[in-house]
Write an enzyme that holds these catalytic residues in place. Sequence first.
Site, mmCIF file in Angstrom:
data_model
loop_
_atom_site.group_PDB
_atom_site.id
_atom_site.type_symbol
_atom_site.label_atom_id
_atom_site.label_comp_id
_atom_site.label_asym_id
_atom_site.label_seq_id
_atom_site.Cartn_x
_atom_site.Cartn_y
_atom_site.Cartn_z
ATOM 1 N N VAL A 124 4.782 4.526 -5.605
ATOM 2 C CA VAL A 124 3.675 4.589 -4.601
ATOM 3 C C VAL A 124 2.731 3.295 -4.632
ATOM 4 O O VAL A 124 2.530 2.648 -3.624
ATOM 5 C CB VAL A 124 2.701 5.756 -4.797
ATOM 6 C CG1 VAL A 124 1.483 5.728 -3.746
ATOM 7 C CG2 VAL A 124 3.659 7.053 -4.486
ATOM 8 N N CYS A 125 2.769 2.554 -5.799
ATOM 9 C CA CYS A 125 1.826 1.474 -5.960
ATOM 10 C C CYS A 125 2.348 0.176 -5.364
ATOM 11 O O CYS A 125 1.406 -0.152 -4.796
ATOM 12 C CB CYS A 125 1.636 1.293 -7.508
ATOM 13 S SG CYS A 125 1.261 2.379 -8.534
ATOM 14 N N PRO A 126 3.470 -0.026 -5.240
ATOM 15 C CA PRO A 126 3.936 -1.282 -4.448
ATOM 16 C C PRO A 126 3.504 -1.057 -2.914
ATOM 17 O O PRO A 126 3.163 -2.002 -2.259
ATOM 18 C CB PRO A 126 5.371 -1.550 -4.445
ATOM 19 C CG PRO A 126 5.768 -0.343 -4.923
ATOM 20 C CD PRO A 126 4.856 0.525 -5.702
ATOM 21 N N THR A 127 3.480 0.291 -2.383
ATOM 22 C CA THR A 127 3.520 0.332 -0.991
ATOM 23 C C THR A 127 1.983 -0.142 -0.718
ATOM 24 O O THR A 127 1.687 -0.615 0.433
ATOM 25 C CB THR A 127 3.745 1.818 -0.532
ATOM 26 O OG1 THR A 127 2.915 2.954 -0.991
ATOM 27 C CG2 THR A 127 5.081 2.102 -0.761
ATOM 28 N N ILE A 176 -0.151 -1.796 -2.536
ATOM 29 C CA ILE A 176 -0.667 -3.131 -2.825
ATOM 30 C C ILE A 176 -0.127 -3.941 -2.020
ATOM 31 O O ILE A 176 -0.913 -4.845 -1.441
ATOM 32 C CB ILE A 176 -0.148 -3.442 -4.202
ATOM 33 C CG1 ILE A 176 -0.534 -2.747 -5.315
ATOM 34 C CG2 ILE A 176 -0.223 -4.826 -4.614
ATOM 35 C CD1 ILE A 176 0.214 -2.730 -6.848
#
Length: 188
Positions: free
Chosen positions: A55-58, A60
Amino acid sequence: MISVGEKFPEFKLTAVDGKPLADINIDNVFTEITDQTYAGKWQVIFFYPKDFTFVCPTEIAAFGDMYEDFADRDAQLLTASTDTEFTHWAWRKHQEELRDLPIPMLADVKRELTESLGILDKNEGVAQRAVFIVDPDGIIRFSMTTDLNVGRNPKEVMRVLDALQTDELCPCNWSKGDETIDLKQATA
């Protein structure tokens, strides 16, 4: 969790600089950022749980895509997790959508900032998915935390920043350019 109206805590952290990958080398990849680095500017500081996740890279990358829009509002974007600056660097190099991320990635390895904000997840031992809008005087004007599994909407964060920057009363679903509430008319 620290509340709206409170001073954002003092901090001094190492970060992966928000330069394009082609402009970074081992001599300039890391930089020190403190609570005073962007003094006098609006700041949008968003925390995420872990590098090398899903989820985090989406989110960021979505904040990164809006970097210029935030900059146009005199707001500095910063992102942070409890991972090391070395992990941030490795992730940026290998995660396609993060390679040219213009946002400094803060490494809160000792969890001091995360703990002082009250966003250290007790079960996972990582930063919760929290975002803070801090005004030019260092005062928190907005905060939001979501479940570790649910990404945030950067457009909503920008909408709130726009509303805060009017310094007026903004009704539900207000967007930049909409009318604000005029108390004189509302009470007449």
